[in-house]
Enzyme design. Structure first.
Site, PDB file in Angstrom:
ATOM      1  N   ARG A   1       1.187  -1.421   0.560  1.00 57.57           N
ATOM      2  CA  ARG A   1       0.149   0.163   0.047  1.00 57.57           C
ATOM      3  C   ARG A   1       1.223   0.705  -0.312  1.00 57.57           C
ATOM      4  O   ARG A   1       1.763   1.310   1.111  1.00 57.57           O
ATOM      5  CB  ARG A   1      -1.071   0.485   1.592  1.00 57.57           C
ATOM      6  CG  ARG A   1      -1.313   1.555   1.514  1.00 57.57           C
ATOM      7  CD  ARG A   1      -2.858   1.595   2.708  1.00 57.57           C
ATOM      8  NE  ARG A   1      -3.539   0.584   1.451  1.00 57.57           N
ATOM      9  CZ  ARG A   1      -4.690   0.376   2.875  1.00 57.57           C
ATOM     10  NH1 ARG A   1      -5.194   1.328   3.374  1.00 57.57           N
ATOM     11  NH2 ARG A   1      -6.287   0.033   1.825  1.00 57.57           N
TER      12      ARG A   1
ATOM     13  N   HIS B   1      -7.663   0.609  -5.891  1.00 54.77           N
ATOM     14  CA  HIS B   1      -7.506   0.259  -4.704  1.00 54.77           C
ATOM     15  C   HIS B   1      -8.111  -1.647  -5.327  1.00 54.77           C
ATOM     16  O   HIS B   1      -9.799  -1.716  -5.026  1.00 54.77           O
ATOM     17  CB  HIS B   1      -8.318   0.537  -3.800  1.00 54.77           C
ATOM     18  CG  HIS B   1      -8.558  -0.189  -2.102  1.00 54.77           C
ATOM     19  ND1 HIS B   1      -7.805  -1.004  -1.986  1.00 54.77           N
ATOM     20  CD2 HIS B   1      -9.178   0.253  -1.058  1.00 54.77           C
ATOM     21  CE1 HIS B   1      -7.857  -1.468  -0.655  1.00 54.77           C
ATOM     22  NE2 HIS B   1      -8.946  -0.487  -0.471  1.00 54.77           N
TER      23      HIS B   1
ATOM     24  N   GLN C   1     -10.175  -4.106  -2.511  1.00 53.55           N
ATOM     25  CA  GLN C   1     -11.458  -3.400  -1.969  1.00 53.55           C
ATOM     26  C   GLN C   1     -12.588  -3.876  -3.449  1.00 53.55           C
ATOM     27  O   GLN C   1     -13.380  -4.618  -3.095  1.00 53.55           O
ATOM     28  CB  GLN C   1     -11.737  -2.117  -1.634  1.00 53.55           C
ATOM     29  CG  GLN C   1     -12.814  -1.497  -1.397  1.00 53.55           C
ATOM     30  CD  GLN C   1     -13.141  -1.882  -0.501  1.00 53.55           C
ATOM     31  OE1 GLN C   1     -12.350  -1.830   0.993  1.00 53.55           O
ATOM     32  NE2 GLN C   1     -14.021  -2.979  -0.141  1.00 53.55           N
TER      33      GLN C   1
ATOM     34  N   ASP D   1     -16.943   6.879  -0.635  1.00 50.57           N
ATOM     35  CA  ASP D   1     -16.245   7.298  -0.234  1.00 50.57           C
ATOM     36  C   ASP D   1     -16.156   8.013   0.288  1.00 50.57           C
ATOM     37  O   ASP D   1     -16.093   9.468   0.713  1.00 50.57           O
ATOM     38  CB  ASP D   1     -14.619   6.909  -1.232  1.00 50.57           C
ATOM     39  CG  ASP D   1     -13.998   6.369  -0.090  1.00 50.57           C
ATOM     40  OD1 ASP D   1     -13.901   6.187   0.797  1.00 50.57           O
ATOM     41  OD2 ASP D   1     -12.255   6.117  -1.502  1.00 50.57           O
TER      42      ASP D   1
ATOM     43  N   CYS E   1     -15.973   1.281   0.812  1.00 44.28           N
ATOM     44  CA  CYS E   1     -15.385   0.576   1.165  1.00 44.28           C
ATOM     45  C   CYS E   1     -14.622   0.458   2.450  1.00 44.28           C
ATOM     46  O   CYS E   1     -13.924  -0.043   3.194  1.00 44.28           O
ATOM     47  CB  CYS E   1     -14.141   1.087   0.176  1.00 44.28           C
ATOM     48  SG  CYS E   1     -13.306   3.082   0.338  1.00 44.28           S
TER      49      CYS E   1
ATOM     50  N   ARG F   1     -12.925  -9.031   1.809  1.00 44.18           N
ATOM     51  CA  ARG F   1     -11.984  -8.702   1.992  1.00 44.18           C
ATOM     52  C   ARG F   1     -11.081 -10.021   2.215  1.00 44.18           C
ATOM     53  O   ARG F   1      -9.974 -10.251   1.083  1.00 44.18           O
ATOM     54  CB  ARG F   1     -11.219  -7.436   2.369  1.00 44.18           C
ATOM     55  CG  ARG F   1     -11.692  -6.211   1.957  1.00 44.18           C
ATOM     56  CD  ARG F   1     -11.440  -5.343   0.855  1.00 44.18           C
ATOM     57  NE  ARG F   1     -10.463  -5.466   1.060  1.00 44.18           N
ATOM     58  CZ  ARG F   1      -9.139  -4.618   1.225  1.00 44.18           C
ATOM     59  NH1 ARG F   1      -9.707  -3.187   1.669  1.00 44.18           N
ATOM     60  NH2 ARG F   1      -8.159  -4.618   0.643  1.00 44.18           N
TER      61      ARG F   1
HETATM   62  N1  NVA Z   1     -10.123   6.770  -0.917  1.00 44.54           N
HETATM   63  C1  NVA Z   1     -10.212   6.399   0.316  1.00 44.54           C
HETATM   64  C2  NVA Z   1      -9.881   4.886   0.046  1.00 44.54           C
HETATM   65  C3  NVA Z   1      -9.718   4.113   1.741  1.00 44.54           C
HETATM   66  C4  NVA Z   1      -9.783   2.488   1.684  1.00 44.54           C
HETATM   67  C5  NVA Z   1      -8.017   6.297   0.691  1.00 44.54           C
HETATM   68  O1  NVA Z   1      -7.160   6.154  -0.269  1.00 44.54           O
HETATM   69  O2  NVA Z   1      -7.977   7.252   1.878  1.00 44.54           O
HETATM   70  N1   CP Z   2     -10.962   0.013   2.753  1.00 45.06           N
HETATM   71  C1   CP Z   2      -9.849  -0.310   3.208  1.00 45.06           C
HETATM   72  O1   CP Z   2      -8.649  -0.774   2.432  1.00 45.06           O
HETATM   73  O2   CP Z   2      -9.745  -0.486   4.101  1.00 45.06           O
HETATM   74  P1   CP Z   2      -8.383   0.004   5.313  1.00 45.06           P
HETATM   75  O3   CP Z   2      -7.959   1.627   4.667  1.00 45.06           O
HETATM   76  O4   CP Z   2      -8.204   0.638   6.601  1.00 45.06           O
HETATM   77  O5   CP Z   2      -6.880  -0.995   4.953  1.00 45.06           O
END
Ligand code: NVA
Ligand code: CP
Length: 310
Positions: free
Chosen positions: A109, A136, A139, A229, A269, A297
């Site tokens: 990530r 993502h 997800q 989101d 998500c 997930r």
């Molecule tokens: N758009 C959000 C998704 C979190 C799972 C982010 O990138 O923070």
């Molecule tokens: N939806 C998701 O990826 O959650 P986290 O940021 O907690 O991993």
């Protein structure tokens, strides 16, 4: 198609996978969920080690990958991105070569998609995208599983996404278009999805619709699924106050949801800011499937790792 045809592949974006390949992963995820419920072991990663590198925070991704590798009989190795020598100037390519000598797979990530592409090009083991600024895909694999479980099909359904044209919007366009779904994205000017990814999604489903609009009611009209989101993603915390102003009118609430089909699903998500991008009555109400979605997930990523690394 046998899952073995996915062995050794990277999972950087859903666009790189065919409809059949994604369907194979979804079928496997549903089968693994049933096997777990029945207490049947599935040691697809026995003797294998998978690094889980996080350069941004996480609850769901970290826990579901750690538990998933464990349930598949493998060794999960959590690594905070700041602990790697990358932070002191070791190149991504050198890091990839070193990790390839010890491990069987890498989930990462991070921020730029280019970083993950560089890592995957230099690594000789599969690299899985656990979220970048652009995508993502893990997800959305779990999201497609959730829709399939609740609706019994994917092709022909309409998903409406209301909010920021961010990594979630991009991966939903990728994944839903590949699976023959219509997608409508409502986002304010200046926050709409990347036009390159919109064009790719349109090419992926020439007979379907990928609508980009500034009007949430137009996007949600006749939708089977409403998705939203956060308005400020990880790394955008300083823009939060400004974004709350810019996204006024893009909240998912009961009034907006009345434009959808009566049996619509609400998805997010997570993490959620209740009464910001979605009202509490919608996310905690009868249409919401967010807890199934979060649980999936685990199952979707187990299917993914078993296919790529197992
Ligand atoms: N758009 C959000 C998704 C979190 C799972 C982010 O990138 O923070
Ligand atoms: N939806 C998701 O990826 O959650 P986290 O940021 O907690 O991993």
């Amino acid at each position: 198609m046998a899952a073995s045809s996915l062995r050794g592949r990277d999972f950087l974006r859903l666009h790189d996978f065919s409809t059949v390949e994604i369907q194979t992963l979804l079928d496997s995820a549903i089968a693994l969920k049933g096997a777990l419920r029945r207490g049947e072991p599935h040691p697809a990663l026995a003797g294998k080690s998978v690094a889980l590198i996080f350069r941004k925070p996480s609850t769901r991704t970290r826990l579901s990958f750690e538990v998933g590798v464990h349930q598949l009989g493998g060794q999960p190795l959590f690594i905070s991105g700041n602990d790697l020598q990358i932070g002191r100037g070791e190149t991504i390519a050198d890091t990839a070569r070193i990790l390839s000598g010890y491990l069987h797979g890498i989930m990462i990530r991070t921020f730029a998609q280019a970083e993950i592409v560089e890592l995957a090009e230099a690594a000789s083991i599969p690299v899985i995208n656990g979220l970048t600024d652009d995508f993502h895909p893990c997800q959305v694999l779990a999201d497609l599983q959730t829709i399939l479980e609740h609706k019994g099909r994917l092709a022909g359904l309409k998903l409406a996404y209301v909010g920021d044209g961010n990594n979630m919007a991009h991966s939903l366009m990728n994944g839903c278009a590949r699976m023959g779904m219509d997608v409508a994205i409502a986002a304010p000017e200046g926050f709409q999805p990347n036009p390159t990814f919109v064009a790719e999604a349109r090419r992926a489903n020439p007979g379907g619709q990928v609508l980009i609009t500034t009007d949430p009611a137009e996007a949600v009209a006749g939708a089977d699924i409403i998705y939203t989101d956060v308005w400020a993603s990880m790394g955008q915390e300083a823009e939060h106050a400004e974004r709350v102003e810019r996204f006024a009118g893009y909240q998912v609430n009961e009034a907006l949801a009345r434009h959808a089909k009566p049996d619509y699903l609400f998805m997010h998500c997570l993490p959620v800011h209740r009464d910001e991008e979605v009202t509490a009555d919608v996310i905690d109400g009868p249409h919401s499937v967010v807890w199934d979605e979060a649980e999936n997930r685990l199952h979707a990523q187990k299917a993914l790792m078993a296919a790529l690394i197992g």
